[in-house]
Design a protein around this motif. Structure first.
Motif, mmCIF file in Angstrom:
data_model
loop_
_atom_site.group_PDB
_atom_site.id
_atom_site.type_symbol
_atom_site.label_atom_id
_atom_site.label_comp_id
_atom_site.label_asym_id
_atom_site.label_seq_id
_atom_site.Cartn_x
_atom_site.Cartn_y
_atom_site.Cartn_z
ATOM 1 N N LEU A 1 0.815 -1.211 0.000
ATOM 2 C CA LEU A 1 0.000 0.000 0.000
ATOM 3 C C LEU A 1 0.848 1.261 0.000
ATOM 4 C CD1 LEU A 1 -2.506 -1.102 2.789
ATOM 5 C CD2 LEU A 1 -2.926 -1.180 0.327
ATOM 6 N N THR A 2 0.358 2.259 -0.718
ATOM 7 C CA THR A 2 0.955 3.599 -0.649
ATOM 8 C C THR A 2 0.174 4.466 0.317
ATOM 9 O OG1 THR A 2 1.701 3.415 -2.940
ATOM 10 C CG2 THR A 2 1.607 5.626 -1.985
ATOM 11 N N ASP A 3 -1.152 4.436 0.172
ATOM 12 C CA ASP A 3 -2.059 5.145 1.077
ATOM 13 C C ASP A 3 -2.894 4.119 1.845
ATOM 14 O OD1 ASP A 3 -1.210 7.624 0.116
ATOM 15 O OD2 ASP A 3 -2.677 7.578 -1.514
ATOM 16 N N ALA A 4 -3.170 4.417 3.097
ATOM 17 C CA ALA A 4 -3.969 3.496 3.912
ATOM 18 C C ALA A 4 -4.543 4.240 5.103
ATOM 19 C CB ALA A 4 -3.114 2.325 4.392
ATOM 20 N N TRP A 5 -5.537 3.597 5.702
ATOM 21 C CA TRP A 5 -6.029 4.092 6.980
ATOM 22 C C TRP A 5 -5.066 3.653 8.075
ATOM 23 C CZ3 TRP A 5 -11.337 1.849 5.457
ATOM 24 C CH2 TRP A 5 -12.109 2.842 4.823
ATOM 25 N N LEU A 6 -4.840 4.519 9.042
ATOM 26 C CA LEU A 6 -4.037 4.183 10.210
ATOM 27 C C LEU A 6 -4.959 4.161 11.418
ATOM 28 C CD1 LEU A 6 -0.743 6.205 9.646
ATOM 29 C CD2 LEU A 6 -1.145 3.770 9.337
ATOM 30 N N ALA A 7 -5.301 2.965 11.861
ATOM 31 C CA ALA A 7 -6.241 2.807 12.972
ATOM 32 C C ALA A 7 -5.492 2.505 14.255
ATOM 33 C CB ALA A 7 -7.218 1.673 12.667
ATOM 34 N N PRO A 8 -5.940 3.044 15.375
ATOM 35 C CA PRO A 8 -5.310 2.704 16.658
ATOM 36 C C PRO A 8 -5.640 1.272 17.051
ATOM 37 C CG PRO A 8 -7.204 4.121 17.022
ATOM 38 C CD PRO A 8 -7.020 4.036 15.534
ATOM 39 N N THR A 9 -4.629 0.508 17.367
ATOM 40 C CA THR A 9 -4.829 -0.883 17.787
ATOM 41 C C THR A 9 -5.670 -0.963 19.046
ATOM 42 O OG1 THR A 9 -2.717 -1.529 16.817
ATOM 43 C CG2 THR A 9 -3.621 -2.973 18.518
ATOM 44 N N TRP A 10 -5.560 0.070 19.881
ATOM 45 C CA TRP A 10 -6.151 -0.002 21.207
ATOM 46 C C TRP A 10 -7.547 0.615 21.286
ATOM 47 C CZ3 TRP A 10 -2.958 -3.395 22.238
ATOM 48 C CH2 TRP A 10 -1.592 -3.271 21.993
ATOM 49 N N ALA A 11 -8.216 0.818 20.179
ATOM 50 C CA ALA A 11 -9.621 1.254 20.153
ATOM 51 C C ALA A 11 -9.876 2.448 21.056
ATOM 52 C CB ALA A 11 -10.546 0.100 20.553
ATOM 53 N N ARG B 1 -0.616 8.854 3.796
ATOM 54 C CA ARG B 1 0.555 8.340 3.073
ATOM 55 C C ARG B 1 1.421 7.576 4.073
ATOM 56 N NH1 ARG B 1 2.136 9.673 -1.746
ATOM 57 N NH2 ARG B 1 4.338 9.487 -1.145
ATOM 58 N N LEU B 2 1.609 6.276 3.827
ATOM 59 C CA LEU B 2 2.327 5.441 4.775
ATOM 60 C C LEU B 2 3.767 5.907 4.973
ATOM 61 C CD1 LEU B 2 1.136 1.785 4.066
ATOM 62 C CD2 LEU B 2 0.424 3.360 5.853
ATOM 63 N N ALA B 3 4.407 6.376 3.890
ATOM 64 C CA ALA B 3 5.809 6.795 3.994
ATOM 65 C C ALA B 3 5.984 7.902 5.022
ATOM 66 C CB ALA B 3 6.317 7.240 2.628
ATOM 67 N N ASP B 4 4.982 8.769 5.151
ATOM 68 C CA ASP B 4 5.088 9.883 6.099
ATOM 69 C C ASP B 4 5.000 9.422 7.547
ATOM 70 O OD1 ASP B 4 5.178 11.507 3.879
ATOM 71 O OD2 ASP B 4 3.066 12.084 3.979
ATOM 72 N N TRP B 5 4.475 8.226 7.764
ATOM 73 C CA TRP B 5 4.243 7.732 9.115
ATOM 74 C C TRP B 5 5.220 6.625 9.520
ATOM 75 C CZ3 TRP B 5 0.710 9.113 12.921
ATOM 76 C CH2 TRP B 5 -0.188 10.123 12.577
ATOM 77 N N ARG B 6 6.086 6.218 8.610
ATOM 78 C CA ARG B 6 6.910 5.036 8.863
ATOM 79 C C ARG B 6 7.731 5.168 10.151
ATOM 80 N NH1 ARG B 6 8.909 0.832 4.835
ATOM 81 N NH2 ARG B 6 10.020 -0.579 6.231
ATOM 82 N N ARG C 1 7.265 7.003 12.806
ATOM 83 C CA ARG C 1 6.451 6.991 14.015
ATOM 84 C C ARG C 1 5.873 5.599 14.282
ATOM 85 N NH1 ARG C 1 3.170 12.401 12.484
ATOM 86 N NH2 ARG C 1 3.911 11.737 10.427
ATOM 87 N N ILE C 2 5.540 4.878 13.221
ATOM 88 C CA ILE C 2 5.050 3.513 13.404
ATOM 89 C C ILE C 2 6.137 2.636 14.005
ATOM 90 C CG2 ILE C 2 4.305 1.440 12.164
ATOM 91 C CD1 ILE C 2 2.838 3.267 10.198
ATOM 92 N N GLU C 3 7.372 2.799 13.556
ATOM 93 C CA GLU C 3 8.453 1.959 14.059
ATOM 94 C C GLU C 3 8.810 2.280 15.504
ATOM 95 O OE1 GLU C 3 11.475 2.512 11.136
ATOM 96 O OE2 GLU C 3 10.614 1.016 9.762
ATOM 97 N N GLN C 4 8.465 3.452 15.996
ATOM 98 C CA GLN C 4 8.707 3.791 17.399
ATOM 99 C C GLN C 4 7.778 3.019 18.336
ATOM 100 O OE1 GLN C 4 8.331 8.006 17.833
ATOM 101 N NE2 GLN C 4 10.326 8.461 16.915
ATOM 102 N N ALA C 5 6.531 2.805 17.921
ATOM 103 C CA ALA C 5 5.549 2.078 18.747
ATOM 104 C C ALA C 5 4.684 1.241 17.818
ATOM 105 C CB ALA C 5 4.710 3.047 19.555
ATOM 106 N N PRO C 6 5.247 0.206 17.184
ATOM 107 C CA PRO C 6 4.523 -0.517 16.126
ATOM 108 C C PRO C 6 3.243 -1.189 16.599
ATOM 109 C CG PRO C 6 6.515 -1.691 16.779
ATOM 110 C CD PRO C 6 6.591 -0.349 17.421
ATOM 111 N N ASP C 7 3.226 -1.695 17.859
ATOM 112 C CA ASP C 7 2.038 -2.424 18.285
ATOM 113 C C ASP C 7 0.824 -1.524 18.465
ATOM 114 O OD1 ASP C 7 3.227 -1.174 20.403
ATOM 115 O OD2 ASP C 7 2.914 -2.801 21.841
ATOM 116 N N ALA C 8 1.008 -0.192 18.533
ATOM 117 C CA ALA C 8 -0.116 0.735 18.682
ATOM 118 C C ALA C 8 -0.789 1.052 17.357
ATOM 119 C CB ALA C 8 0.343 2.024 19.338
ATOM 120 N N PHE C 9 -0.192 0.631 16.236
ATOM 121 C CA PHE C 9 -0.708 0.971 14.919
ATOM 122 C C PHE C 9 -1.253 -0.266 14.208
ATOM 123 C CE2 PHE C 9 2.001 4.467 15.893
ATOM 124 C CZ PHE C 9 1.576 5.546 15.136
ATOM 125 N N THR C 10 -2.369 -0.065 13.537
ATOM 126 C CA THR C 10 -2.910 -1.081 12.639
ATOM 127 C C THR C 10 -3.196 -0.413 11.297
ATOM 128 O OG1 THR C 10 -3.905 -2.391 14.420
ATOM 129 C CG2 THR C 10 -4.814 -2.672 12.202
#
Length: 879
Positions: free
Chosen positions: A393-403, A423-428, A430-439
Motif C-alpha cells: 500500500l501507498t495510502d492506507a487508513w491508520l487505525a489505533p490498535t487499542w480502540a 501516506r504510509l511513507a510519512d508515518w513510517r 512513528r510507526i516503528e517507534q511504537a509498532p504495536d499501537a498501529f494497525t
C-alpha cells in the motif's frame, strides 16, 4: 434517467418526472450507488418506494424534511459534542431511509450473528482457558499489552455464563457491492436508542410505503434484549426476592450522566425498556451486593445495562480517577451477585488489529469460514506483517490498535479512519517507534446513499451499525434494521461528531412480523403487588427541583412582566428602588445593580440583558432551561403533552429572544463595545408578548403537575419543592415591600396583589378599598387563598411528613414537629401592627422565620433522601 415501477405507465412516468425535477448530484466516482444501478435506473427497492410515494409524496419531501426538524426540536433529541462546549447539538436525521432488500439482509444477518457468536467465544477464552493464545491463533502481546485487557476479570464467569448480550458490527459496502466488516463494538455499543427514535419519526412520515413494503419491526429485538438480561439477572436473586418481586429482577441502565455525548439515548432507552436510569453515584456496594439509593433507602440491583467504557466502571480496581463508576462493582460481579451487560473487559476484542486474525480463529473454534469479510488489516506489532503492508500500500487508513485507549509507548497516536487515508511513507518512523499501537487498513470507498435536502438529491458515504442480541441457549438475534450514519459534507468516512447524519434503516420482508413477547408467562393479579415504582435518590432530587424551578420560573416571569409594564407609569420613579430591590433579590439583575441605584433606563437595560440563559444571572432563560433538564431526568413520569409543553416553553422563549436580538453572539465576552446597544432599541411589546406566552405555558406545566402525574411519594417531593420555593418567594416579596415602606401606598399595595396573583380576589372582596389589614389577611392569613402564606406553609409541613411516612427507613423526628404550627404564628392583629418608625416589624420577622424554616427543611430533604448523608442542619429536625 430511467424509472420503472409496478404502477400504471402514466403514474410511473409522472413519478419519474417528479424525481427528474429534483437536482441530482452524481455519486462520487469509485463508490457503489445505493439508489441507482450502472444504467442509471432505480434499484428495485427504491423503485417500489418512490412508486408507493407517488407524485404528491415526491412533491412533499420538503415539508416532510421540515417536519423531521420540528419533531427533533419538540422531542429534544440531542447529541452532545464535546467540541460544542457542553451545548447539546440537535440530532441529525435524514429524511430518506436506507433500504435493504430481504435476500441481501439474509446475508448480513447470518454474518453478524456469526460474528457475535465468535466474539463471545473469544472473550470467554481470553478471560478463561486462553487456548487461543496457547495455540498461537492470537499474539499474546495483542491481548496482554492491550490497555483494555482487565486482569481483575480473569477467571470471572458472569451469571448466566455470557459475557456479551449486545454486539454491534459496523458494515460498509465496497465499490463492487460487497459488504465488509469495518469494526466491532462490544464495550457499550451506542446507537440502539437513536435507531429506534429514527424509526418512530421516519416511519410516521412514510406510513403507507412503510406498511406496503413490509418493513420489519424493531420492537421485538428490544423485548429480546430485556428478556435476555432478565433471564440472567434472575440467577442472582435470592428465593425471598423472587417471591417478593414475582421473579422480576431489578435492572438499571448505568449512564455516565448528562454530559455524555449520547445521553439522550440513555434516557430514551431507559424509558422504552422500563429500566431505572442511574449514574455511578446512585449506586453503592454493601456486602458484595449492588444497591440503588432510593427515596425509601437501599434497593437491590440485579442487572446493569451499562453505557460506561470498561476502564471507568470501577475506580477501586480499574481507573482510580473515574468519578462515574461504582466502587466495588467488579467484586460484586466476581461474587455472582449482579449481571453487567456487557461484561467489563469486553473491549479487548474491539481492536482493529483483530481483523487479521479472526478468519483462522473462526476456522479453529467453529470449523467454518467467516460469512462476511473484514477490511484488510495488518497489525504493525509483527514486523513481517508491517513490511508486507508497506510493500502493498501507498495510502492506507491508520487505525489505533487499542480502540481509543492510548498506549504508554506511543506519544503520537494513529489518526483513525475519520482522518481519511494517510501516506504510509510519512508515518513510517512513528510507526516503528511504537509498532504495536498501529494497525494499517486498506482504504475502502464506502457506498453512497441518497440524501434529500433543499430540493436536491445528493449522495453521501454511509455505514451500517447492525446489532446482535443474545438469545437463549447461545443463540443470537439480529435486529432487523441498523443505526446507519452518513458522512458529513466533503467527508470520506462517517462521524456524527464531524457533521455526519443518521438514517432510518428499512429491512424489507415478505414474512409476517415477529410476535415475540417480553413477558415469559401471563401475569396474575397477585404479581402486581411488588410493582411499586422505584424512585432513585437522583430521580427524587430532580422531582424536587422540577417543582422548585417551576415555581421560581412563574415568580420571575410575573415579576419581569410587572416591572416592564410599569416602567412608564406615573409612579414608576416612586417605586423604582423597590422594583430594583425585588429584581436583585430574584436575581433578574446582577447583585451590583441595587447599590449603584441605576436610573430607570439603566435598570430596564440590565433587566432585559439578563433574560437569556447565558447572561450570568439566575435569569428566566436559565431557570426554564434548568427546569427542562430536571424534567428530562424524570421523563418517564411525565405525559407527552406535559413534556412537550416544558420543551416548548424553553424553546419558544429562546427563539423569541433570538428574534428580538436580545442574545449576544456566542463569542461575545460581557458588554463589549457595541454589544449593549441591542438592549436600548428592543421591541418592548414583542418581549411582553413573549413573556405572556411563557407565563401561559408555565401555567399549563403547573396544571399538568397537579393533574397528570402519579401521586406517589415522588410526586409529593415535587409538591414540596414548589411550596418551599413559594414560601421563599412570598416571604421575599413581603419583606422587600414592607422594608421599603410602600406597603400602604397605592402603588405598593397594587404591586403586592399582582405578585401574589390575588388582584381579582381582593377587588371582589373589597371593591374600591385600600386596606392594609385586608391585604395582609388575604396574602398571609387566609387559608382559602392558594397563594396565602400561612396556607402554603401548612400544606408544606403536612406534605413533608407524608413523604417521611411513605419513604420509611429509620425513625426520625417528623418534619412538622420542627416547623411551628400555623396556630403558633402571629395573628392578623399582630401582623398589622407597626413600630415607632412605622415599620411592619412583626411581618418582617415572620418572613425571616418562615424562610429559615423552609431552608432548613430543604437541606434536611437533601441529606435524608438525596445524598443519604448526615447533615449538621439535620440536628434541628432529629433532636
Amino acid at each position: 434517467m430511467p424509472f420503472q415501477s409496478t404502477l400504471p405507465f402514466d403514474a410511473a412516468a409522472d413519478v419519474a418526472d417528479a424525481l427528474a425535477r429534483l437536482l441530482d448530484v452524481p455519486t462520487r466516482a469509485g463508490h457503489w450507488d445505493e439508489l441507482r444501478d450502472a444504467t442509471g435506473a432505480l434499484r428495485a427497492p427504491w423503485r417500489r418506494f418512490f412508486g408507493l410515494l407517488g407524485v404528491d409524496g415526491v412533491a412533499g419531501l420538503e415539508p416532510a424534511a421540515a417536519a423531521i426538524a420540528r419533531q427533533i426540536r419538540d422531542n429534544d433529541i440531542t447529541y452532545n459534542v464535546y467540541a460544542d462546549n457542553g451545548e447539546p447539538r440537535p440530532w441529525a436525521l435524514d429524511l430518506l431511509p436506507f433500504i435493504v432488500d430481504e435476500n441481501e439482509w439474509a446475508t448480513i444477518e447470518r454474518g453478524v450473528a456469526q460474528r457475535a457468536r465468535l466474539l463471545e467465544a473469544l472473550i470467554a477464552d481470553i478471560y478463561g482457558a486462553q487456548t487461543v493464545l496457547a495455540r498461537g491463533l492470537l499474539p499474546a502481546a495483542l491481548v496482554f499489552g492491550h490497555p483494555g485487557y482487565l486482569r481483575p476479570m480473569k477467571g470471572c464467569l458472569p451469571p448466566g455464563g455470557r459475557y456479551l448480550q449486545i454486539v454491534a458490527v459496523d458494515l460498509a459496502r465496497g465499490p463492487a457491492g460487497e459488504w465488509t466488516v469495518m469494526g466491532h463494538r462490544t464495550q457499550a455499543p451506542s446507537g440502539l436508542g437513536y435507531a429506534l427514535e429514527n424509526r418512530l419519526i421516519v416511519s410516521s412520515l412514510f406510513a403507507q410505503p412503510f406498511r406496503a413494503l413490509g418493513v420489519q419491526r424493531l420492537a421485538p429485538s428490544y423485548s429480546q434484549l430485556i428478556a435476555t438480561l432478565a433471564q440472567a439477572a434472575r440467577t442472582t436473586m435470592t428465593d425471598d426476592e423472587r417471591q417478593a418481586r414475582a421473579g422480576s429482577p431489578h435492572i438499571a441502565l448505568l449512564s455516565p450522566g448528562p454530559f455524555s455525548e449520547t445521553y439522550f439515548e440513555h434516557a430514551f432507552l431507559s424509558r422504552y425498556l422500563g429500566l431505572t436510569l442511574v449514574e455511578g453515584s446512585d449506586l453503592t456496594v454493601r456486602g458484595d451486593k449492588l444497591y440503588l439509593k432510593t427515596l425509601a433507602g437501599l434497593e437491590r440491583v440485579h442487572g446493569l445495562l451499562r453505557r460506561l467504557d470498561d476502564s471507568f466502571c470501577d475506580p477501586v480496581e480499574l481507573r482510580a480517577e473515574s468519578s462515574i463508576g461504582v466502587p466495588g462493582l467488579l467484586e460484586v460481579m466476581r461474587a455472582g451477585n449482579v449481571v453487567v451487560s456487557n461484561a467489563p473487559g469486553a473491549g479487548v476484542v474491539e481492536s482493529a488489529a483483530l481483523h487479521g486474525f479472526l478468519p483462522k480463529i473462526a476456522e479453529a473454534l467453529f470449523g467454518e469460514p467467516l460469512a462476511l469479510p473484514s477490511v484488510a488489516s495488518w497489525w504493525c506489532g509483527e514486523a513481517a506483517v508491517r513490511e508486507d503492508a508497506f510493500a502493498r500500500l501507498t495510502d492506507a487508513w491508520l487505525a489505533p490498535t487499542w480502540a481509543g485507549l492510548p498506549h504508554p509507548a506511543s506519544s503520537d497516536m494513529p489518526p483513525g479512519l475519520a482522518a481519511g487515508p494517510q501516506r504510509l511513507a510519512d508515518w513510517r518512523a512513528r510507526i516503528e517507534q511504537a509498532p504495536d499501537a498501529f494497525t494499517i487498513q486498506a482504504p475502502l470507498p464506502y457506498s453512497c446513499a441518497p440524501r434529500y435536502e433543499d430540493g436536491t438529491l445528493s449522495h453521501r458515504p454511509c455505514a451500517l451499525r447492525v446489532y446482535a442480541i443474545a438469545g437463549a441457549s447461545g443463540s443470537w438475534h439480529v435486529l432487523p434494521g441498523a443505526f446507519t450514519r452518513m458522512a458529513g459534507d466533503r467527508q470520506t468516512s462517517v462521524s456524527m461528531q464531524s457533521g455526519g447524519s443518521s438514517v432510518d434503516t428499512w429491512v424489507l420482508s415478505s414474512r409476517p412480523g415477529s410476535t415475540f413477547s417480553l413477558l415469559p408467562t401471563p401475569m396474575k393479579p397477585g404479581d402486581f403487588a411488588y410493582r411499586r415504582r422505584t424512585v432513585s435518590s437522583r430521580a427524587a432530587e430532580n422531582l424536587f427541583w422540577a417543582g422548585r424551578y417551576s415555581e421560581r420560573a412563574e415568580n420571575s416571569v410575573r415579576l419581569a412582566r410587572l416591572i416592564l409594564g410599569s416602567l412608564d407609569s406615573h409612579d414608576s420613579e416612586e417605586m423604582l428602588a423597590t422594583l430594583v430591590e425585588l429584581a436583585a433579590r430574584f436575581e433578574l439583575i446582577g447583585a451590583a445593580e441595587p447599590a449603584a441605584r441605576p436610573t430607570r433606563h439603566a435598570f430596564e437595560r440590565a433587566l432585559v440583558a439578563g433574560l437569556h440563559e447565558h447572561s450570568g444571572t439566575a435569569s428566566i432563560g436559565r431557570i426554564i432551561a434548568s427546569q427542562a433538564r430536571a424534567c428530562g431526568e424524570i421523563r418517564a413520569r411525565l405525559s407527552n403533552d406535559h413534556w412537550r409543553t416544558i420543551l416548548a416553553a424553553r424553546n419558544d422563549f429562546r427563539d423569541a429572544l433570538h428574534a428580538l436580538s436580545l442574545v449576544p453572539p456566542s463569542n461575545a465576552r460581557g458588554e463589549e463595545a457595541g454589544q449593549g446597544e441591542r438592549y436600548d432599541s428592543y421591541d418592548r411589546v414583542a418581549l411582553m408578548n413573549a413573556l405572556e406566552t411563557l407565563a401561559m405555558q408555565l401555567s399549563a406545566i403547573s396544571g399538568a403537575q397537579g393533574d397528570r402525574m402519579v401521586r406517589d411519594e415522588a410526586w409529593r417531593l415535587l409538591f414540596a419543592g414548589r411550596h418551599i420555593e413559594r414560601v421563599i418567594g412570598m416571604t421575599t416579596l413581603l419583606r422587600v415591600v414592607a422594608d421599603a415602606g410602600v406597603l400602604a401606598t397605592p402603588a405598593g399595595f397594587d404591586l403586592l396583589l399582582q405578585l401574589f396573583d390575588s388582584t381579582l380576589t381582593y377587588r371582589s372582596l373589597y371593591p374600591g378599598r385600600l386596606e392594609v389589614p385586608a391585604l395582609i389577611d388575604l396574602v398571609v392569613v387566609d387559608p382559602t387563598n392558594p397563594r396565602g402564606l400561612y396556607g402554603v406553609y401548612e400544606r408544606l409541613a403536612k406534605k413533608l411528613d407524608e413523604i417521611a411516612a411513605a419513604a420509611g427507613g429509620a425513625v426520625r423526628r417528623p418534619f412538622g414537629e420542627a416547623m411551628p404550627p400555623v396556630s403558633s404564628l402571629p395573628t392578623l392583629e399582630r401582623l398589622c401592627s407597626t413600630d415607632a418608625a412605622g415599620r411592619y416589624a412583626t411581618l418582617a420577622a415572620l418572613c425571616d422565620e418562615l424562610a429559615s424554616h423552609v431552608a432548613a427543611a430543604s437541606n434536611e430533604i437533601s441529606s435524608r433522601y438525596f445524598s443519604h448523608a448526615d447533615n449538621p442542619l439535620a440536628a434541628r429536625l432529629s433532636t
